[in-house]
Design a protein around this motif. Structure first.
Motif, PDB file in Angstrom:
ATOM      1  N   TRP A  77      -5.013  -2.318   6.947  1.00 21.21           N
ATOM      2  CA  TRP A  77      -4.703  -3.524   5.866  1.00 21.21           C
ATOM      3  C   TRP A  77      -3.153  -4.488   5.837  1.00 21.21           C
ATOM      4  O   TRP A  77      -3.152  -5.544   6.148  1.00 21.21           O
ATOM      5  CB  TRP A  77      -4.223  -2.243   4.542  1.00 21.21           C
ATOM      6  CG  TRP A  77      -3.491  -3.654   3.151  1.00 21.21           C
ATOM      7  CD1 TRP A  77      -3.718  -4.358   2.455  1.00 21.21           C
ATOM      8  CD2 TRP A  77      -2.083  -3.558   2.750  1.00 21.21           C
ATOM      9  NE1 TRP A  77      -3.093  -4.704   1.211  1.00 21.21           N
ATOM     10  CE2 TRP A  77      -1.928  -4.353   1.762  1.00 21.21           C
ATOM     11  CE3 TRP A  77      -0.525  -2.788   3.604  1.00 21.21           C
ATOM     12  CZ2 TRP A  77      -0.736  -4.384   0.848  1.00 21.21           C
ATOM     13  CZ3 TRP A  77       0.266  -3.446   2.692  1.00 21.21           C
ATOM     14  CH2 TRP A  77       0.583  -3.808   2.593  1.00 21.21           C
ATOM     15  N   GLU A  92      -2.821   4.058  -2.720  1.00 23.70           N
ATOM     16  CA  GLU A  92      -2.883   2.804  -3.970  1.00 23.70           C
ATOM     17  C   GLU A  92      -2.762   1.590  -2.809  1.00 23.70           C
ATOM     18  O   GLU A  92      -1.922   1.189  -2.096  1.00 23.70           O
ATOM     19  CB  GLU A  92      -2.092   2.666  -4.864  1.00 23.70           C
ATOM     20  CG  GLU A  92      -2.128   3.866  -5.713  1.00 23.70           C
ATOM     21  CD  GLU A  92      -1.051   3.359  -7.331  1.00 23.70           C
ATOM     22  OE1 GLU A  92      -0.083   2.870  -7.028  1.00 23.70           O
ATOM     23  OE2 GLU A  92      -0.857   5.087  -7.104  1.00 23.70           O
ATOM     24  N   TYR A  93      -3.380   0.387  -2.935  1.00 22.67           N
ATOM     25  CA  TYR A  93      -2.902  -0.794  -3.102  1.00 22.67           C
ATOM     26  C   TYR A  93      -2.722  -1.561  -3.731  1.00 22.67           C
ATOM     27  O   TYR A  93      -3.265  -1.978  -5.174  1.00 22.67           O
ATOM     28  CB  TYR A  93      -3.429  -1.245  -1.506  1.00 22.67           C
ATOM     29  CG  TYR A  93      -5.063  -2.023  -2.157  1.00 22.67           C
ATOM     30  CD1 TYR A  93      -5.146  -3.066  -2.164  1.00 22.67           C
ATOM     31  CD2 TYR A  93      -6.130  -1.365  -2.114  1.00 22.67           C
ATOM     32  CE1 TYR A  93      -6.591  -3.884  -2.422  1.00 22.67           C
ATOM     33  CE2 TYR A  93      -7.403  -1.532  -2.205  1.00 22.67           C
ATOM     34  CZ  TYR A  93      -7.830  -3.207  -2.622  1.00 22.67           C
ATOM     35  OH  TYR A  93      -9.003  -3.607  -2.681  1.00 22.67           O
ATOM     36  N   MET A 147       0.708  -1.733  -0.050  1.00 19.21           N
ATOM     37  CA  MET A 147       0.010   0.134  -0.521  1.00 19.21           C
ATOM     38  C   MET A 147       0.811   1.377  -0.403  1.00 19.21           C
ATOM     39  O   MET A 147       2.145   0.938   0.526  1.00 19.21           O
ATOM     40  CB  MET A 147      -1.367  -0.446   1.271  1.00 19.21           C
ATOM     41  CG  MET A 147      -1.723   0.985   0.995  1.00 19.21           C
ATOM     42  SD  MET A 147      -3.275   1.101   2.444  1.00 19.21           S
ATOM     43  CE  MET A 147      -4.304  -0.271   1.608  1.00 19.21           C
ATOM     44  N   GLN A 188      -7.086   2.038  -6.494  1.00 10.96           N
ATOM     45  CA  GLN A 188      -6.783   3.033  -5.834  1.00 10.96           C
ATOM     46  C   GLN A 188      -7.700   3.797  -5.323  1.00 10.96           C
ATOM     47  O   GLN A 188      -8.954   3.601  -5.568  1.00 10.96           O
ATOM     48  CB  GLN A 188      -5.878   4.377  -7.552  1.00 10.96           C
ATOM     49  CG  GLN A 188      -6.855   4.611  -7.915  1.00 10.96           C
ATOM     50  CD  GLN A 188      -6.273   5.495  -9.173  1.00 10.96           C
ATOM     51  OE1 GLN A 188      -5.672   5.372  -9.373  1.00 10.96           O
ATOM     52  NE2 GLN A 188      -7.570   5.235 -10.344  1.00 10.96           N
ATOM     53  N   TRP A 225     -12.069   2.831  -2.840  1.00 10.93           N
ATOM     54  CA  TRP A 225     -11.721   2.335  -3.612  1.00 10.93           C
ATOM     55  C   TRP A 225     -11.311   2.032  -5.482  1.00 10.93           C
ATOM     56  O   TRP A 225     -13.318   1.896  -4.796  1.00 10.93           O
ATOM     57  CB  TRP A 225     -11.007   0.553  -3.581  1.00 10.93           C
ATOM     58  CG  TRP A 225     -10.227   0.786  -1.445  1.00 10.93           C
ATOM     59  CD1 TRP A 225     -11.139   0.890  -0.898  1.00 10.93           C
ATOM     60  CD2 TRP A 225      -8.868   1.388  -2.046  1.00 10.93           C
ATOM     61  NE1 TRP A 225     -10.137   0.952   0.260  1.00 10.93           N
ATOM     62  CE2 TRP A 225      -8.979   1.763  -0.718  1.00 10.93           C
ATOM     63  CE3 TRP A 225      -7.672   2.083  -2.670  1.00 10.93           C
ATOM     64  CZ2 TRP A 225      -7.435   1.422   0.243  1.00 10.93           C
ATOM     65  CZ3 TRP A 225      -6.433   2.513  -1.496  1.00 10.93           C
ATOM     66  CH2 TRP A 225      -6.163   2.114  -0.658  1.00 10.93           C
ATOM     67  N   MET A 242      -3.522   2.159   6.108  1.00  5.98           N
ATOM     68  CA  MET A 242      -2.659   1.241   5.974  1.00  5.98           C
ATOM     69  C   MET A 242      -2.056  -0.381   6.838  1.00  5.98           C
ATOM     70  O   MET A 242      -1.709  -0.925   6.388  1.00  5.98           O
ATOM     71  CB  MET A 242      -0.881   2.353   5.912  1.00  5.98           C
ATOM     72  CG  MET A 242      -1.077   2.689   4.773  1.00  5.98           C
ATOM     73  SD  MET A 242      -0.050   4.185   4.381  1.00  5.98           S
ATOM     74  CE  MET A 242       0.898   3.283   3.588  1.00  5.98           C
TER      75      MET A 242
END
Length: 119
Positions: free
Chosen positions: A100, A66-67, A53, A77, A113, A97
């Motif tokens: 995630w 983004e991831y 990420m 994104q 997203w 983050m």
């Protein structure tokens, strides 16, 4: 010695293994137009370098988050506008983050997203 599970890298080249949420927030708050990105990588997943990420500071001081989960079709994104006159990402960005990175619930719903276009 245990291998790190997470690594954060910032635009100036500094890296931190297995960062705390506070350490990640500090790196995000240090972003500026000369040091525009921070990347949080999962080192325990394959393929290597494809689970991350990242946050990028845009010219208008908004953020592109983004991831990626292994392949180009799993690359997403979200745009995070600048909400305050105070410069720096919202505290929630570091939380998203870390959520995630640790597979916690709720991070997918925290930002709007959309799939990244294939390049």
């Amino acid at each position: 010695m245990l291998k790190p599970v997470l690594r954060v890298v910032e635009a100036g080249g500094r890296t931190v293994d297995d960062p705390t949420e506070e350490a990640l927030h500090d790196l995000l708050s240090e972003m500026n137009l000369s040091h525009r990105f921070v990347i949080l990588e999962r080192l325990d997943l394959e393929p290597v370098d494809q689970h991350y990420m990242q946050v990028h500071l845009n010219d208008d001081l908004s953020y592109q988050v983004e991831y990626r989960e292994g392949s180009a079709d799993k690359h997403y994104q979200a745009h995070v506008p600048r909400l305050h006159e105070v410069f720096g990402p919202e505290e929630s960005t570091a939380k998203v983050m870390m959520d995630w990175a640790h597979d916690r619930q709720g991070w997918r719903e925290a930002l709007p997203w959309t799939p990244m276009p294939f390049q």
